[in-house]
Design an enzyme around this catalytic site. Structure first.
Site, mmCIF file in Angstrom:
data_model
loop_
_atom_site.group_PDB
_atom_site.id
_atom_site.type_symbol
_atom_site.label_atom_id
_atom_site.label_comp_id
_atom_site.label_asym_id
_atom_site.label_seq_id
_atom_site.Cartn_x
_atom_site.Cartn_y
_atom_site.Cartn_z
ATOM 1 N N ASN A 13 0.803 -1.216 0.000
ATOM 2 C CA ASN A 13 0.000 0.000 0.000
ATOM 3 C C ASN A 13 0.837 1.268 0.000
ATOM 4 O O ASN A 13 0.322 2.361 -0.241
ATOM 5 C CB ASN A 13 -0.973 0.005 1.190
ATOM 6 C CG ASN A 13 -0.291 -0.214 2.518
ATOM 7 O OD1 ASN A 13 0.095 -1.333 2.831
ATOM 8 N ND2 ASN A 13 -0.103 0.846 3.300
ATOM 9 N N SER A 142 17.742 -6.835 3.163
ATOM 10 C CA SER A 142 18.490 -5.581 3.262
ATOM 11 C C SER A 142 19.953 -5.918 3.426
ATOM 12 O O SER A 142 20.303 -6.920 4.067
ATOM 13 C CB SER A 142 18.021 -4.781 4.483
ATOM 14 O OG SER A 142 18.922 -3.712 4.709
ATOM 15 N N TYR A 166 16.265 -5.627 13.886
ATOM 16 C CA TYR A 166 16.040 -5.493 12.434
ATOM 17 C C TYR A 166 17.130 -6.158 11.595
ATOM 18 O O TYR A 166 16.825 -6.971 10.708
ATOM 19 C CB TYR A 166 15.930 -4.015 12.068
ATOM 20 C CG TYR A 166 15.671 -3.773 10.594
ATOM 21 C CD1 TYR A 166 14.476 -4.182 10.006
ATOM 22 C CD2 TYR A 166 16.617 -3.139 9.792
ATOM 23 C CE1 TYR A 166 14.231 -3.960 8.654
ATOM 24 C CE2 TYR A 166 16.375 -2.909 8.442
ATOM 25 C CZ TYR A 166 15.185 -3.324 7.879
ATOM 26 O OH TYR A 166 14.949 -3.108 6.535
ATOM 27 N N VAL A 199 16.381 3.703 0.875
ATOM 28 C CA VAL A 199 15.264 4.331 0.165
ATOM 29 C C VAL A 199 14.453 5.223 1.107
ATOM 30 O O VAL A 199 14.169 4.834 2.246
ATOM 31 C CB VAL A 199 14.345 3.231 -0.422
ATOM 32 C CG1 VAL A 199 13.157 3.847 -1.146
ATOM 33 C CG2 VAL A 199 15.134 2.324 -1.366
ATOM 34 N N THR A 201 11.535 6.222 2.731
ATOM 35 C CA THR A 201 10.174 5.743 3.008
ATOM 36 C C THR A 201 9.863 5.996 4.484
ATOM 37 O O THR A 201 10.737 6.399 5.255
ATOM 38 C CB THR A 201 10.030 4.223 2.752
ATOM 39 O OG1 THR A 201 10.840 3.527 3.706
ATOM 40 C CG2 THR A 201 10.425 3.834 1.342
ATOM 41 N N ASP A 202 8.634 5.662 4.869
ATOM 42 C CA ASP A 202 8.225 5.764 6.274
ATOM 43 C C ASP A 202 9.150 4.971 7.192
ATOM 44 O O ASP A 202 9.352 5.323 8.350
ATOM 45 C CB ASP A 202 6.805 5.193 6.450
ATOM 46 C CG ASP A 202 5.753 6.285 6.365
ATOM 47 O OD1 ASP A 202 6.101 7.465 6.569
ATOM 48 O OD2 ASP A 202 4.592 5.947 6.070
ATOM 49 N N ASN A 204 12.230 4.646 7.445
ATOM 50 C CA ASN A 204 13.408 5.338 7.994
ATOM 51 C C ASN A 204 13.162 6.842 8.132
ATOM 52 O O ASN A 204 14.105 7.636 8.061
ATOM 53 C CB ASN A 204 14.650 5.056 7.129
ATOM 54 C CG ASN A 204 14.381 5.314 5.655
ATOM 55 O OD1 ASN A 204 13.682 6.258 5.306
ATOM 56 N ND2 ASN A 204 14.921 4.481 4.782
HETATM 57 P P1 NAP Z 1 7.331 1.177 4.493
HETATM 58 O O1 NAP Z 1 7.117 2.349 3.593
HETATM 59 O O2 NAP Z 1 7.258 1.363 5.958
HETATM 60 O O3 NAP Z 1 6.335 0.032 4.031
HETATM 61 C C1 NAP Z 1 6.239 -1.167 4.730
HETATM 62 C C2 NAP Z 1 5.010 -1.892 4.280
HETATM 63 O O4 NAP Z 1 4.904 -3.116 5.024
HETATM 64 C C3 NAP Z 1 3.718 -1.106 4.543
HETATM 65 O O5 NAP Z 1 2.809 -1.346 3.505
HETATM 66 C C4 NAP Z 1 3.233 -1.726 5.837
HETATM 67 O O6 NAP Z 1 1.839 -1.576 6.036
HETATM 68 C C5 NAP Z 1 3.601 -3.159 5.572
HETATM 69 N N1 NAP Z 1 3.540 -4.007 6.772
HETATM 70 C C6 NAP Z 1 4.169 -3.837 7.962
HETATM 71 N N2 NAP Z 1 3.814 -4.818 8.805
HETATM 72 C C7 NAP Z 1 2.936 -5.612 8.153
HETATM 73 C C8 NAP Z 1 2.194 -6.768 8.480
HETATM 74 N N3 NAP Z 1 2.256 -7.315 9.707
HETATM 75 N N4 NAP Z 1 1.406 -7.326 7.537
HETATM 76 C C9 NAP Z 1 1.311 -6.783 6.310
HETATM 77 N N5 NAP Z 1 1.947 -5.664 5.935
HETATM 78 C C10 NAP Z 1 2.757 -5.098 6.851
HETATM 79 O O7 NAP Z 1 8.767 0.525 4.251
HETATM 80 P P2 NAP Z 1 9.651 0.269 2.934
HETATM 81 O O8 NAP Z 1 10.903 1.044 3.102
HETATM 82 O O9 NAP Z 1 8.844 0.424 1.712
HETATM 83 O O10 NAP Z 1 10.037 -1.256 3.199
HETATM 84 C C11 NAP Z 1 9.655 -2.324 2.355
HETATM 85 C C12 NAP Z 1 10.632 -3.459 2.571
HETATM 86 O O11 NAP Z 1 11.950 -3.050 2.153
HETATM 87 C C13 NAP Z 1 10.781 -3.903 4.029
HETATM 88 O O12 NAP Z 1 10.889 -5.312 4.090
HETATM 89 C C14 NAP Z 1 12.093 -3.263 4.458
HETATM 90 O O13 NAP Z 1 12.717 -3.968 5.514
HETATM 91 C C15 NAP Z 1 12.876 -3.351 3.165
HETATM 92 N N6 NAP Z 1 14.005 -2.401 3.096
HETATM 93 C C16 NAP Z 1 13.796 -1.067 3.091
HETATM 94 C C17 NAP Z 1 14.897 -0.212 3.028
HETATM 95 C C18 NAP Z 1 14.741 1.276 2.985
HETATM 96 O O14 NAP Z 1 15.777 1.975 2.927
HETATM 97 N N7 NAP Z 1 13.538 1.822 3.004
HETATM 98 C C19 NAP Z 1 16.197 -0.723 2.966
HETATM 99 C C20 NAP Z 1 16.358 -2.106 2.962
HETATM 100 C C21 NAP Z 1 15.257 -2.939 3.020
HETATM 101 P P3 NAP Z 1 1.198 -0.311 6.822
HETATM 102 O O15 NAP Z 1 1.135 0.819 5.837
HETATM 103 O O16 NAP Z 1 -0.138 -0.813 7.244
HETATM 104 O O17 NAP Z 1 2.111 -0.001 7.981
#
Ligand code: NAP
Length: 243
Positions: A13, A142, A166, A199, A201-202, A204
């Site tokens: 989402n 990650s 994490y 990236v 996003t929310d 971080n």
């Molecule tokens: P984000 O914007 O916070 O999005 C996380 C998503 O996961 C949201 O849709 C959230 O839903 C959902 N979520 C959390 N808990 C859940 C649950 N129990 N069941 C179903 N959905 C759930 O984060 P993002 O940065 O896009 O992260 C996406 C992935 O990339 C994650 O696995 C993260 O660890 C990985 N990642 C991110 C980064 C970065 O720099 N951003 C770096 C390395 C890896 P809600 O909207 O309802 O909270």
């Protein structure tokens, strides 16, 4: 209707997951937008549809058995199979997380979502994936889960906060990915881990330096690998990430 390939992206989402859904949609997939909050899922689907993507909402909390079972039933009823599963949903549990004195509940919560949630969703979807001619699974990991990048003389290239929940959850997820690859070897199901880079996003507080669209690229590539593509690997834009 069933001639389109079907994808499911968990946590789609917003953030990187949304852009993975958008990118797969642009490549002709009909995309299930996994969302634990149905309204947030509906809003994302409306946005994706407005941009020309064939999207549908899949209410899905990866920590909830019943929710995951219902999500698999929804996809089975509508399409009878699944071609690509992207286990993207993830949480940090809040950082920094210093090992000394960490709240054990935070470790449990993060592992429940980032690791056990992936196993739960993958196992629920495997029967549907087995019906695809070219099934693909991508686990969003990650590079902070790379032990090689965090340790060893001169090789500590990972900066950022200490995160005893994490970072090891992603190491765990990488190991889980390898075990699936071993079990699924020869089935045609390719399963790999992806790192999106840092990236905004929310997750971080939007401190990341890459766009969600850039962060989605590796996962999209792994979700659409050719049949002779790799399995059991860990990839980022520049190639393989050391374990
Ligand atoms: P984000 O914007 O916070 O999005 C996380 C998503 O996961 C949201 O849709 C959230 O839903 C959902 N979520 C959390 N808990 C859940 C649950 N129990 N069941 C179903 N959905 C759930 O984060 P993002 O940065 O896009 O992260 C996406 C992935 O990339 C994650 O696995 C993260 O660890 C990985 N990642 C991110 C980064 C970065 O720099 N951003 C770096 C390395 C890896 P809600 O909207 O309802 O909270």
């Amino acid at each position: 209707m069933n001639d389109m390939r079907i994808a499911l992206v968990t946590g789609a989402n917003k953030g990187i997951g949304y852009e993975i859904a958008a990118g797969l949609g642009r490549q002709g997939y009909r995309v299930g937008v996994g969302a634990r909050d149905e309204q947030r899922g509906e809003d994302a689907v409306a946005k994706l549809r407005a941009s020309g993507v064939e999207a549908f909402v899949v209410p899905l909390d990866v920590t909830d058995d019943e929710s995951v079972t219902t999500a698999a039933a929804l996809i089975e009823d509508r399409f009878g199979r699944l071609d690509a599963l992207v286990n993207n949903a993830g949480i940090t549990g809040g950082v920094p997380q210093n090992p000394a004195g960490v709240d054990l509940g935070i470790i449990r919560t993060v592992v429940e979502t980032n690791v056990i949630g992936v196993v739960r969703v993958t196992n629920a979807m495997l029967p549907l994936l087995r019906r695809s001619p070219s099934p693909r699974i991508v686990n969003m990991s990650s590079s902070v889960g790379s032990l090689a990048r965090q340790s060893g003389p001169g090789s500590a290239t990972t900066t950022g906060p200490i995160a005893v929940a994490y970072a090891p959850s992603k190491t765990f997820l990488n190991a889980v990915t390898v075990q699936y690859a071993r079990e699924l070897d020869g089935t045609g199901i390719l399963i790999n881990a992806a790192c999106p880079g840092y990236v905004a996003t929310d997750l971080n507080g939007f401190r990341g330096v890459r766009t969600p669209e850039q962060g989605a690229a590796t996962a999209i590539r792994l979700a659409t690998l050719p049949d002779d593509g790799p399995t059991g690997g860990f990839f980022e834009d520049d190639g393989e990430v050391p374990w």
